[in-house]
Scaffold this active site. Structure first.
Site, PDB file in Angstrom:
ATOM      1  CG  ASP A  19      -6.129 -20.392   5.543  1.00 31.60           C
ATOM      2  OD1 ASP A  19      -5.938 -21.430   6.202  1.00 31.60           O
ATOM      3  OD2 ASP A  19      -5.638 -19.292   5.846  1.00 31.60           O
ATOM      4  NE  ARG A  20      -9.432 -14.900   4.832  1.00 33.32           N
ATOM      5  CZ  ARG A  20      -8.639 -14.088   5.477  1.00 33.32           C
ATOM      6  NH1 ARG A  20      -8.549 -14.170   6.790  1.00 33.32           N
ATOM      7  NH2 ARG A  20      -7.910 -13.207   4.830  1.00 33.32           N
ATOM      8  CG  MET A  51       2.016 -18.559  11.971  1.00 30.89           C
ATOM      9  SD  MET A  51       2.818 -20.060  12.596  1.00 30.89           S
ATOM     10  CE  MET A  51       2.294 -20.047  14.304  1.00 30.89           C
ATOM     11  NE  ARG A  52      -7.102 -17.354   8.977  1.00 32.26           N
ATOM     12  CZ  ARG A  52      -6.566 -16.670   7.977  1.00 32.26           C
ATOM     13  NH1 ARG A  52      -6.013 -17.322   6.975  1.00 32.26           N
ATOM     14  NH2 ARG A  52      -6.571 -15.360   7.964  1.00 32.26           N
ATOM     15  CB  ALA A  53      -3.138 -24.508  10.572  1.00 30.67           C
TER      16      ALA A  53
END
Length: 710
Positions: free
Chosen positions: A193-194, A274-276
């Site tokens: 995810d990073r 919510m990073r996406a």
């Protein structure tokens, strides 16, 4: 100095080039993860982009690349004098897979810290990468504790080095770029995810393009400087376009409509967190700036989603990252129907059509050799379904998820016991739904690679003792160090309150944590296991164990036996996904050469013991215990041969588990007898579940201590 292969000379690979260029335009996008088979120029492309990055202003003499306009107040080299700035190229720092913790975060001189009160700090790779690029080749093979450090630094924008209360902090904001071959194992979700974007690459199947790749590569190897000089004009054009896009980026407007499109797409694919949404918004803005526009269009949102969401969508275990483009188009189409308001006037088109400003196909195209230097090819290759090159309407690689065909094999029954490798063979059946399994440990205390399965001496974990340092001191045991130095204070002439410490006084902590093991599966695929529902349940159980092995950072191998012999379906590897694919395709039928399967396992473990002696094995035999191979004239029975093979494995000290697959009202108990011969633990399919009551009182046991016996 080695001449880097020119970025503009790379053939194809449009999606990868676009993702790297977008990060050059907007570092806030968050980096790139490049997934692909070996030999597809992943590393070549990443190294080539570094030479195109704009220069950075740094404080002269600062080892931590502080910005003279806003120096880090916590910089170990500070405080900095004003007007001491200088410009230098942005760095690309490579993190080796086998790097130590001190090499990554830096080393603190504990002896000087204790005796003199001085923070003598040697910066690591995180300091070197600040305001630049941190490149990790084979990132999926990186040790867990290094991954944790990367996650912390990426999340906080700073690196902390602490040794028994003595700490150093410095800024560490970098662009994270990683490459990996999925066949060698997948990444932990937290690290996955990073990465802002992900790209899949594969070798081109087009003959002309492959010829151009080889031609350019040979020319580069023959004369690197001359080859780079012939592409210098294209490289300069790319630098200028990156600078122009960077200058335009602050003026790009991400309107309410585009934001709602992004939210609808992310919600439609059920991405976690919510990073996406944030990364997709930043990528869409960078796409607009790269195309020379000041408003984000629908095609920018679509292109950004194809790069930012494949590795973030919620998916079943062992599914490869990917995005269903038909579903994406349907979500955007529904949004258009609900909100038909057209986009605002997009303004002027981009300066050109290619990522390097040289035409629709870019300078790396085999279809546009005119005006290009002869010969030489990067190790480049484009994706299997390449997009149009990025430009006013940039595109990204086709990342449609493959639809899995349902497994065949409709016939029921036990599949027979016909002889021969293919006797009574039935088509593969699908696996049942995986479940959470109980933890199966290897007994004793190991010293293998860090993981989450069995007890081991590790660099991280609870402190169990102290010893003299072995090499560089990284984990000080303060109490033991003080105890070693205290008797010598008078002889050393101590007069003040400070403690006089010598190097011989230092003690390092001995810690106990968990290690990853080699989990070798030996699966019975004979006719006695072939009933459709039964084999589906067995595959589901093995798939559950594979998922558990992935989470515990194990290596896995897969042996199957049926017909007349045993087969090493998957040599020991870190790619649990590859094992799951082999398992899904496993056919059944024929006789049951149990002895052959056990002997094959012994051979595999012997070889792996030589390759990696510190990694302890766990043998998992999945069978009903039957042995029905053809009896040799005057020889032992199949059951006797299986028992002999099991005793040999037990003599080698191999910890084992026998998953008893026998079902029905009448049970022979053969799997339990096999477990006794192996000196292992019998476990039924029901007991394998973590929520099973009987699973709470069982442990893997072995009575032999000669694990290293040949």
């Amino acid at each position: 100095m080695t001449t880097t292969y020119p970025f503009s000379a790379i053939v194809g690979m449009d999606g990868l080039r676009l993702a790297l260029l977008l990060n050059a335009v907007s570092p806030a996008v968050g980096g790139v993860l490049v997934r692909g088979e070996k030999g597809t120029a992943k590393s070549t492309a990443v190294r080539a982009i570094a030479s195109l990055l704009p220069e950075v202003d740094v404080v002269a003499g600062c080892r931590f690349s502080c910005d003279p306009a806003a120096p880090d107040p916590s910089c170990p080299d500070g405080p900095h004098e004003p007007d001491t700035g200088e410009a230098r190229p942005a760095r690309m720092v490579e993190l080796p897979v086998g790097a130590s913790e001190d090499r990554l975060v830096g080393a603190l001189d504990i002896e000087r810290a204790l005796s003199d009160g001085v923070k003598a700090f040697e910066p690591g790779l995180l300091a070197d990468a600040h305001r630049g690029v941190l490149y990790v080749d084979e990132v999926n093979l990186l040790h867990d504790h290094l991954i944790d450090l990367l996650l912390d630094a990426a999340a906080m924008g700073a690196s902390y080095v602490e040794r028994e209360g003595v700490s150093v902090r410095h800024a560490a904001r970098f662009l994270l770029v990683g490459t990996m071959n999925p066949e060698e194992g997948e990444l932990r979700p937290q690290l996955l995810d990073r990465f802002g974007l992900t790209v899949e690459v594969a070798a081109s199947r087009d003959t002309d393009e492959r010829v151009e790749v080889v031609r350019r590569r040979l020319a580069y190897d023959e004369d690197p400087e001359g080859f780079a000089a012939r592409w210098a004009a294209d490289e300069d054009a790319l630098r200028e376009r990156i600078a122009a896009a960077r200058a335009l980026l602050p003026g790009v407007r991400l309107g309410e409509r585009a934001l709602r499109q992004i939210a609808a797409v992310c919600a439609g694919f059920e991405v976690d967190g919510m990073r996406a949404d944030i990364v997709t918004a930043r990528t869409a803005t960078a796409l607009a700036a790269w195309a020379g526009r000041t408003d984000v269009r629908t095609e920018d949102v679509r292109g950004a989603a194809l790069l930012a969401l494949p590795h973030r969508r919620r998916r079943a275990p062992f599914d490869a990252p990917g995005l269903d483009e038909d579903k994406l188009d349907e979500i955007l189409r529904r949004f258009e129907e609900d909100d038909p308001e057209p986009d605002p006037d997009p303004g002027p088109e981009g300066p050109d059509d290619g990522p390097d400003g040289s035409g629709p196909e870019g300078p790396g195209s085999a279809d546009d050799p005119g005006g290009r230097p002869e010969g030489g090819a990067g190790d480049g290759a484009r994706e299997q379904a390449p997009p149009a090159a990025p430009g006013p309407e940039p595109a990204v690689p086709d990342q449609r998820t493959a639809e899995h065909e349902p497994a065949g094999g409709e016939a029921e029954g036990d599949g027979g016991t016909g002889g021969g490798a293919a006797g009574g063979e039935r088509a593969a059946v699908g696996a049942a739904e995986p479940f959470r399994t109980r933890r199966l440990d290897v007994p004793g205390l190991g010293e293998g690679a860090a993981g989450r399965r069995s007890r081991a001496r590790t660099a991280h974990g609870r402190t169990t003792g102290a010893r003299r340092p072995r090499g560089t001191l990284s984990a000080l045991h303060l109490t033991a160090t003080v105890r070693a130095a205290a008797p010598h204070q008078r002889a050393r002439g101590r007069r003040g309150p400070g403690l006089l410490v010598r190097r011989d006084d230092l003690r390092e902590a001995v810690r106990e944590g968990r290690e990853g093991n080699l989990v070798l599966f030996v699966v019975d695929a004979s006719g006695s296991m072939a009933a459709r529902k039964r084999m589906s349940a067995i595959k589901g159980a093995v798939l559950s164990l594979l998922l558990d092995a992935y989470q515990r950072r194990d290596k896995v191998g897969l042996i199957t036996f049926r017909g007349a012999d045993a087969e090493l379906a998957l040599p020991p590897t870190s790619s649990v996904d590859a094992a799951a694919v082999r398992l899904e395709r496993l056919p059944t039928g024929g006789r049951t050469p149990l002895a052959a399967g056990l002997l094959k396992a012994r051979d595999v473990l012997r070889v792996e013991r030589l390759r990696d002696p510190s990694r302890r094995p766990l043998l998992v035999v999945v069978t009903d215990g039957r042995a029905t191979e053809a009896r040799r004239s005057g020889g032992a029975t199949p059951v006797e041969r299986a028992g002999r093979a099991a005793r040999m494995l037990a003599g080698d000290g191999v910890a084992s588990v026998v998953v008893d697959c026998e079902s029905g009202p009448v049970r022979l108990g053969l799997a339990g007898a096999l477990a006794r011969e192996l000196r292992g633990t019998p476990v039924t399919l029901d007991e394998l579940r973590a929520d099973s009551v009987t699973a709470l009182v069982r442990d893997v046991r072995t009575v032999s201590t000669s694990r290293r016996a040949a």
